[in-house]
Design a protein around this motif. Structure first.
Motif, PDB file in Angstrom:
ATOM      1  N   THR A  47     -22.928 -20.927 -12.553  1.00 13.76           N
ATOM      2  CA  THR A  47     -23.808 -22.062 -12.854  1.00 13.76           C
ATOM      3  C   THR A  47     -24.664 -22.479 -11.658  1.00 13.76           C
ATOM      4  OG1 THR A  47     -22.018 -23.628 -12.305  1.00 13.76           O
ATOM      5  CG2 THR A  47     -22.234 -22.946 -14.622  1.00 13.76           C
ATOM      6  N   ASN A  48     -24.582 -21.683 -10.576  1.00 11.56           N
ATOM      7  CA  ASN A  48     -25.429 -21.895  -9.400  1.00 11.56           C
ATOM      8  C   ASN A  48     -25.230 -23.266  -8.760  1.00 11.56           C
ATOM      9  OD1 ASN A  48     -27.374 -21.052  -7.501  1.00 11.56           O
ATOM     10  ND2 ASN A  48     -29.038 -22.016  -8.645  1.00 11.56           N
ATOM     11  N   GLN A  49     -23.963 -23.630  -8.549  1.00  8.74           N
ATOM     12  CA  GLN A  49     -23.663 -24.882  -7.848  1.00  8.74           C
ATOM     13  C   GLN A  49     -23.563 -24.615  -6.347  1.00  8.74           C
ATOM     14  OE1 GLN A  49     -24.084 -27.295  -9.811  1.00  8.74           O
ATOM     15  NE2 GLN A  49     -23.902 -26.105 -11.699  1.00  8.74           N
ATOM     16  N   MET A  50     -23.268 -25.642  -5.574  1.00  6.76           N
ATOM     17  CA  MET A  50     -23.279 -25.539  -4.113  1.00  6.76           C
ATOM     18  C   MET A  50     -21.892 -25.791  -3.518  1.00  6.76           C
ATOM     19  SD  MET A  50     -26.309 -24.861  -2.834  1.00  6.76           S
ATOM     20  CE  MET A  50     -28.062 -24.999  -3.095  1.00  6.76           C
ATOM     21  N   LEU A  51     -21.339 -24.797  -2.835  1.00  6.99           N
ATOM     22  CA  LEU A  51     -20.035 -24.919  -2.186  1.00  6.99           C
ATOM     23  C   LEU A  51     -20.197 -24.648  -0.694  1.00  6.99           C
ATOM     24  CD1 LEU A  51     -16.967 -25.328  -2.697  1.00  6.99           C
ATOM     25  CD2 LEU A  51     -16.787 -22.838  -2.868  1.00  6.99           C
ATOM     26  N   LEU A  52     -19.639 -25.515   0.125  1.00 10.30           N
ATOM     27  CA  LEU A  52     -19.803 -25.399   1.579  1.00 10.30           C
ATOM     28  C   LEU A  52     -19.401 -24.031   2.102  1.00 10.30           C
ATOM     29  CD1 LEU A  52     -20.349 -26.847   4.336  1.00 10.30           C
ATOM     30  CD2 LEU A  52     -17.883 -27.287   4.399  1.00 10.30           C
ATOM     31  N   THR A  53     -18.232 -23.550   1.696  1.00 10.60           N
ATOM     32  CA  THR A  53     -17.717 -22.302   2.253  1.00 10.60           C
ATOM     33  C   THR A  53     -18.577 -21.094   1.895  1.00 10.60           C
ATOM     34  OG1 THR A  53     -16.223 -22.206   0.350  1.00 10.60           O
ATOM     35  CG2 THR A  53     -15.324 -23.046   2.423  1.00 10.60           C
ATOM     36  N   GLY A  54     -19.247 -21.156   0.758  1.00 14.25           N
ATOM     37  CA  GLY A  54     -20.139 -20.066   0.396  1.00 14.25           C
ATOM     38  C   GLY A  54     -21.509 -20.215   1.041  1.00 14.25           C
ATOM     39  N   ARG A  55     -22.024 -21.436   1.014  1.00 16.67           N
ATOM     40  CA  ARG A  55     -23.389 -21.674   1.502  1.00 16.67           C
ATOM     41  C   ARG A  55     -23.518 -21.452   3.004  1.00 16.67           C
ATOM     42  NH1 ARG A  55     -28.213 -20.583   0.592  1.00 16.67           N
ATOM     43  NH2 ARG A  55     -29.770 -22.116   1.220  1.00 16.67           N
ATOM     44  N   CYS A  57     -22.480 -19.222   4.732  1.00 10.23           N
ATOM     45  CA  CYS A  57     -22.660 -17.799   5.047  1.00 10.23           C
ATOM     46  C   CYS A  57     -24.132 -17.402   5.007  1.00 10.23           C
ATOM     47  CB  CYS A  57     -21.885 -16.928   4.052  1.00 10.23           C
ATOM     48  SG  CYS A  57     -20.093 -17.152   4.105  1.00 10.23           S
ATOM     49  N   TYR A  58     -24.994 -18.340   4.573  1.00  8.93           N
ATOM     50  CA  TYR A  58     -26.401 -17.999   4.372  1.00  8.93           C
ATOM     51  C   TYR A  58     -27.381 -18.952   5.057  1.00  8.93           C
ATOM     52  CZ  TYR A  58     -24.249 -15.162   0.731  1.00  8.93           C
ATOM     53  OH  TYR A  58     -23.456 -14.263   0.053  1.00  8.93           O
ATOM     54  N   LEU A 118     -13.622 -13.665   3.291  1.00 11.53           N
ATOM     55  CA  LEU A 118     -13.336 -13.269   1.914  1.00 11.53           C
ATOM     56  C   LEU A 118     -14.195 -14.028   0.909  1.00 11.53           C
ATOM     57  CD1 LEU A 118      -9.478 -12.837   2.157  1.00 11.53           C
ATOM     58  CD2 LEU A 118     -11.144 -11.066   1.591  1.00 11.53           C
ATOM     59  N   ILE A 119     -14.568 -15.256   1.226  1.00  9.37           N
ATOM     60  CA  ILE A 119     -15.481 -15.995   0.351  1.00  9.37           C
ATOM     61  C   ILE A 119     -16.836 -15.288   0.306  1.00  9.37           C
ATOM     62  CG2 ILE A 119     -16.857 -18.111   0.178  1.00  9.37           C
ATOM     63  CD1 ILE A 119     -14.083 -18.493  -0.889  1.00  9.37           C
ATOM     64  N   TYR A 120     -17.291 -14.828   1.456  1.00 11.77           N
ATOM     65  CA  TYR A 120     -18.550 -14.077   1.508  1.00 11.77           C
ATOM     66  C   TYR A 120     -18.445 -12.801   0.662  1.00 11.77           C
ATOM     67  CZ  TYR A 120     -22.297 -11.144   3.385  1.00 11.77           C
ATOM     68  OH  TYR A 120     -23.392 -10.316   3.509  1.00 11.77           O
ATOM     69  N   LEU A 121     -17.333 -12.101   0.794  1.00 12.97           N
ATOM     70  CA  LEU A 121     -17.112 -10.886   0.009  1.00 12.97           C
ATOM     71  C   LEU A 121     -17.119 -11.216  -1.483  1.00 12.97           C
ATOM     72  CD1 LEU A 121     -16.346  -7.867  -0.106  1.00 12.97           C
ATOM     73  CD2 LEU A 121     -13.943  -8.570   0.078  1.00 12.97           C
ATOM     74  N   ALA A 122     -16.500 -12.342  -1.850  1.00 14.09           N
ATOM     75  CA  ALA A 122     -16.447 -12.751  -3.253  1.00 14.09           C
ATOM     76  C   ALA A 122     -17.839 -13.050  -3.797  1.00 14.09           C
ATOM     77  CB  ALA A 122     -15.554 -13.984  -3.398  1.00 14.09           C
ATOM     78  N   VAL A 123     -18.623 -13.806  -3.047  1.00 18.90           N
ATOM     79  CA  VAL A 123     -19.975 -14.176  -3.494  1.00 18.90           C
ATOM     80  C   VAL A 123     -20.878 -12.948  -3.598  1.00 18.90           C
ATOM     81  CG1 VAL A 123     -22.068 -15.468  -2.900  1.00 18.90           C
ATOM     82  CG2 VAL A 123     -19.813 -16.525  -2.595  1.00 18.90           C
ATOM     83  N   GLU A 124     -20.816 -12.086  -2.593  1.00 16.75           N
ATOM     84  CA  GLU A 124     -21.624 -10.872  -2.633  1.00 16.75           C
ATOM     85  C   GLU A 124     -21.182  -9.958  -3.776  1.00 16.75           C
ATOM     86  OE1 GLU A 124     -24.362  -9.801  -0.755  1.00 16.75           O
ATOM     87  OE2 GLU A 124     -24.357 -11.953  -0.301  1.00 16.75           O
ATOM     88  N   GLY A 125     -19.885  -9.947  -4.052  1.00 14.86           N
ATOM     89  CA  GLY A 125     -19.382  -9.171  -5.173  1.00 14.86           C
ATOM     90  C   GLY A 125     -19.967  -9.669  -6.485  1.00 14.86           C
ATOM     91  N   GLY A 178     -13.208 -24.083  11.025  1.00 17.57           N
ATOM     92  CA  GLY A 178     -12.879 -22.663  10.888  1.00 17.57           C
ATOM     93  C   GLY A 178     -13.704 -21.982   9.808  1.00 17.57           C
ATOM     94  N   ASN A 179     -13.876 -22.655   8.675  1.00 19.41           N
ATOM     95  CA  ASN A 179     -14.705 -22.104   7.600  1.00 19.41           C
ATOM     96  C   ASN A 179     -16.147 -21.900   8.061  1.00 19.41           C
ATOM     97  OD1 ASN A 179     -13.060 -23.986   4.914  1.00 19.41           O
ATOM     98  ND2 ASN A 179     -12.639 -21.940   5.684  1.00 19.41           N
ATOM     99  N   LEU A 180     -16.676 -22.900   8.767  1.00 23.02           N
ATOM    100  CA  LEU A 180     -18.057 -22.794   9.258  1.00 23.02           C
ATOM    101  C   LEU A 180     -18.191 -21.661  10.272  1.00 23.02           C
ATOM    102  CD1 LEU A 180     -19.003 -26.569   9.735  1.00 23.02           C
ATOM    103  CD2 LEU A 180     -19.832 -25.011   7.963  1.00 23.02           C
ATOM    104  N   LEU A 181     -17.205 -21.512  11.143  1.00 22.39           N
ATOM    105  CA  LEU A 181     -17.237 -20.410  12.115  1.00 22.39           C
ATOM    106  C   LEU A 181     -17.306 -19.061  11.390  1.00 22.39           C
ATOM    107  CD1 LEU A 181     -14.672 -21.248  14.963  1.00 22.39           C
ATOM    108  CD2 LEU A 181     -17.169 -21.142  15.116  1.00 22.39           C
ATOM    109  N   GLY A 182     -16.506 -18.929  10.339  1.00 19.82           N
ATOM    110  CA  GLY A 182     -16.515 -17.686   9.570  1.00 19.82           C
ATOM    111  C   GLY A 182     -17.868 -17.428   8.932  1.00 19.82           C
ATOM    112  N   GLY A 183     -18.459 -18.476   8.361  1.00 17.67           N
ATOM    113  CA  GLY A 183     -19.764 -18.334   7.727  1.00 17.67           C
ATOM    114  C   GLY A 183     -20.860 -17.992   8.722  1.00 17.67           C
ATOM    115  N   PHE A 184     -20.850 -18.678   9.872  1.00 20.64           N
ATOM    116  CA  PHE A 184     -21.866 -18.416  10.897  1.00 20.64           C
ATOM    117  C   PHE A 184     -21.691 -17.023  11.516  1.00 20.64           C
ATOM    118  CE2 PHE A 184     -22.174 -23.262  11.757  1.00 20.64           C
ATOM    119  CZ  PHE A 184     -22.936 -23.413  10.604  1.00 20.64           C
TER     120      PHE A 184
END
Length: 203
Positions: A47-55, A57-58, A118-125, A178-184
């Motif tokens: 549904t194209n919502q916004m989640l911090l841990t996914g966003r 990464c971009y 893994l969140i990045y892997l999930a979103v890209e998947g 930690g989540n932000l470090l992973g995304g960055f």
């Protein structure tokens, strides 16, 4: 207005995660619970919502990420308060989960970092049409004990002392870091890869 829209989409994302967290707490089988938790991220992506841990990464837009975090927090807490009313039996499970998580201490930085890989892997998947990869990636970070800050906000809301103790709040703040470090880190590595590809083209 754009940030207001982002805020609304973030609230919905927080609610989706709360639903995923409810499924996880409701099932005694950890593997099945981890697999079904993925309904949260599936709903967000579909549904194209916004989640911090996914966003994160971009983008490194801190205003956007702060807006998303506030919306996610509101949505996750709202979901938590509703679950306390309709499923009070889950409070004890949330208390146990809270105690387990707090025992990790500063390790939550590493666990949050790995969660976001893994969140990045999930979103890209999902973006590439491999929904199964999203489900497996989400289940993997849960079974590995990696830490998702928005999910933890939901769990801590349900628990008796998660949001009322300085220890719980410090843990959540460190988890977000930690989540932000992973995304960055993902963004940085993709930047290096892109530059390498461009250098090869120039040669």
């Amino acid at each position: 207005m754009e940030y207001l829209k982002t805020f609304y989409k973030s609230i919905l994302a927080g609610l989706f995660i709360a639903i995923g967290g409810t499924i996880y707490l409701s099932l005694d089988n950890k593997i099945i619970g981890a697999l079904f938790f993925s309904v949260g991220l599936l709903g967000i992506c579909a549904t194209n919502q916004m989640l911090l841990t996914g966003r994160c990464c971009y983008t490194i837009n801190l205003l956007e990420l702060s807006t998303i975090f506030c919306g996610n927090t509101l949505g996750a807490m709202w979901g938590g308060f509703m679950i306390i009313v309709v499923r009070p039996n889950l409070v004890e499970k949330a208390n146990t989960l809270y105690t387990t998580k707090i025992a990790e201490g500063w390790h939550v930085v590493i666990l949050g970092f790995l969660c976001n890989i893994l969140i990045y892997l999930a979103v890209e998947g999902y973006k590439s049409g491999h929904v199964a990869l999203l489900i497996i990636a989400v289940a993997t970070f849960i079974l590995c004990g990696f830490e998702h800050s928005i999910a933890n906000i939901f769990y801590f809301t349900i628990s008796d002392e998660g949001l009322s103790s300085s220890t719980g709040l410090l843990y959540l703040g460190t988890n977000v870091f930690g989540n932000l470090l992973g995304g960055f880190f993902i963004q940085f590595m993709n930047y290096l890869i892109k530059n390498e590809d461009e250098c090869k083209k120039l040669k």
